[in-house]
Motif scaffolding. Structure first.
Motif, PDB file in Angstrom:
ATOM      1  N   LEU A 171      23.867  10.278  47.382  1.00 46.00           N
ATOM      2  CA  LEU A 171      23.998  11.564  48.116  1.00 46.00           C
ATOM      3  C   LEU A 171      25.407  12.361  47.819  1.00 46.00           C
ATOM      4  O   LEU A 171      26.384  11.322  47.805  1.00 46.00           O
ATOM      5  CB  LEU A 171      23.713  11.411  49.464  1.00 46.00           C
ATOM      6  N   GLN A 214      28.806  11.335  49.524  1.00 51.12           N
ATOM      7  CA  GLN A 214      28.552  10.292  50.481  1.00 51.12           C
ATOM      8  C   GLN A 214      28.659   9.016  49.953  1.00 51.12           C
ATOM      9  O   GLN A 214      29.224   8.123  50.354  1.00 51.12           O
ATOM     10  CB  GLN A 214      27.188  10.559  51.248  1.00 51.12           C
ATOM     11  N   ALA A 230      21.052  15.370  46.007  1.00 57.44           N
ATOM     12  CA  ALA A 230      20.757  14.232  45.860  1.00 57.44           C
ATOM     13  C   ALA A 230      19.815  13.798  45.049  1.00 57.44           C
ATOM     14  O   ALA A 230      18.963  14.540  44.560  1.00 57.44           O
ATOM     15  CB  ALA A 230      20.340  13.602  47.270  1.00 57.44           C
ATOM     16  N   TRP A 266      16.885  16.325  45.273  1.00 62.62           N
ATOM     17  CA  TRP A 266      16.969  17.263  46.291  1.00 62.62           C
ATOM     18  C   TRP A 266      17.922  18.234  45.940  1.00 62.62           C
ATOM     19  O   TRP A 266      19.015  18.031  45.460  1.00 62.62           O
ATOM     20  CB  TRP A 266      17.406  16.484  47.615  1.00 62.62           C
ATOM     21  N   LEU A 306      17.525   7.062  50.519  1.00 63.63           N
ATOM     22  CA  LEU A 306      18.961   7.498  51.201  1.00 63.63           C
ATOM     23  C   LEU A 306      19.021   7.320  52.411  1.00 63.63           C
ATOM     24  O   LEU A 306      18.152   6.822  53.239  1.00 63.63           O
ATOM     25  CB  LEU A 306      19.202   9.097  50.979  1.00 63.63           C
ATOM     26  N   PRO A 315      18.548  14.417  53.102  1.00 67.01           N
ATOM     27  CA  PRO A 315      19.704  15.305  52.710  1.00 67.01           C
ATOM     28  C   PRO A 315      19.711  16.814  53.175  1.00 67.01           C
ATOM     29  O   PRO A 315      20.855  17.443  53.292  1.00 67.01           O
ATOM     30  CB  PRO A 315      20.071  15.056  51.323  1.00 67.01           C
TER      31      PRO A 315
END
Length: 362
Positions: A95, A98, A173, A190, A216, A220
């Motif tokens: 992600l 992150q 992501a 994503w 994840l 996201p």
């Protein structure tokens, strides 16, 4: 006049004062350099700490801007360093800004994976979760996918983007999963915007292969409900010292037919067991009289086989059946509140023939 000065110097308090001043001078002579070295050491430590924090800040800023490939390289090096984790993951989720979530086979179970997380703040070992495709797995144990499919998985990891796209565009992501049966690579991305459909396009989810659970920490992007994958299911861990009879049940379920339990050590997150019987040995050698196996906090065995031993160590020569061991533990008055429970024939706690329970507390 000189006589008066001599009488003044002969006063006791002046003698003591002179001795004190001389002592101070000697102490200063000895401690002065030491104090200077200590001050220099503190200054060097302060400079080193400042440089370390600057490096940490630079690393965090660099990672926030990094792509999935750079993140994965960094995270795998940290997992290897801190957890001795050198195998390849079975699934990864990245992600942007992150971090990475890696999923690894751990122990004998192939229907679950151990989660390891990684962010700019560090790495952590997480819970055991059901396999993202657990619904597609056969009930019987399957061997891992053929070796040639392993290289396809490695190619997919190598093909991860090396740099994050600009804010508001491109992949937000990426999730990759190695199919546990045929070894094919499943991918879900994503994204928002993108050159091929214009920078004003809304969020989208693109999947290659059959659907699988979310890898994840969170969804996201705000996407339609039907596009949201189901969450991973966390397995239920146990604190074995609080449910020691269940720990014996775990050992009994894996014990070989006709064997007896000759030693068991129950810790909060670990069970070590040794059984006596006809234990298959290596390289065609005759069966061994003893075998050992460990279990984690979920009751998952380290291996599918018992490690053969010729000697029992602190294990008893005869051992007990699971029912006999449960009964002896139920009768042991010291089990409540223990941080470790140990059944053995250790000479420290028994006559080396009759097994005894021992409890340890912090």
């Amino acid at each position: 006049m000189n006589r008066g000065r001599h009488r003044l110097l002969e006063q006791p308090w002046l003698t003591r004062l002179a001795a004190l001043l001389i002592g101070f001078a000697l102490v200063a002579t000895v401690l002065g350099p030491i104090g200077m070295r200590m001050l220099a050491d503190r200054q060097r430590d302060a400079v080193a700490a400042t440089e370390f924090h600057e490096q940490q800040r630079a690393r965090m800023n660099s990672l926030r801007e990094a792509g999935a490939a750079s993140w994965l390289t960094y995270c795998q090096s940290q997992w290897s360093k801190q957890f001795d984790l050198t195998a390849q993951p079975q699934a990864v989720g990245w992600l942007r800004t992150q971090g990475v979530w890696g999923y690894y086979y751990e122990g004998a179970d192939r229907r679950s994976l151990r989660l390891y997380s990684c962010s700019a703040n560090g790495v952590a070992k997480g819970p055991r979760v059901s396999h993202p495709l657990v619904h597609a797995l056969p009930l019987e144990r399957e061997e891992e996918a053929p070796q040639e499919d392993y290289f396809g998985w490695m190619d997919a990891l190598d093909a991860l983007p090396d740099a994050a796209h600009s804010e508001g565009r491109g992949e937000v992501a990426i999730e990759l999963l190695r199919h546990p049966v045929d070894g094919s690579v499943l991918r879900r991305t994503w994204s928002i915007g993108g050159a091929e459909h214009g920078p004003t396009a809304g969020p989208r989810v693109h999947s290659e292969g059959e659907p699988f659970a979310l890898l994840l920490e969170r969804v996201p992007l705000q996407v339609a409900t039907e596009l949201r994958p189901p969450p991973l299911e966390s397995l239920q861990s146990r604190r074995w010292t609080e449910v020691p009879l269940e720990a014996i049940d775990i050992v009994a379920a894996h014990a070989l037919p006709g064997s007896k339990i000759v030693e068991v050590k129950i810790e909060p997150d670990r069970i070590h067991a040794q059984i006596g019987g006809q234990i298959p040995a290596f390289d065609g050698h005759p069966p061994a009289p003893f075998g050992a196996l460990d279990f984690d906090e979920y009751g998952i065995a380290d291996r599918t086989w018992w490690y053969p031993y010729r000697e029992s160590g602190f294990g008893c020569a005869e051992g007990l059946t699971p029912d006999e061991l449960r009964r002896s533990l139920s009768e042991f008055s010291g089990r409540a509140g223990a941080n470790m429970l140990w059944y053995s024939c250790s000479p420290a706690y028994s006559d080396t023939v009759t097994g005894q329970w021992h409890a340890a507390r912090r």
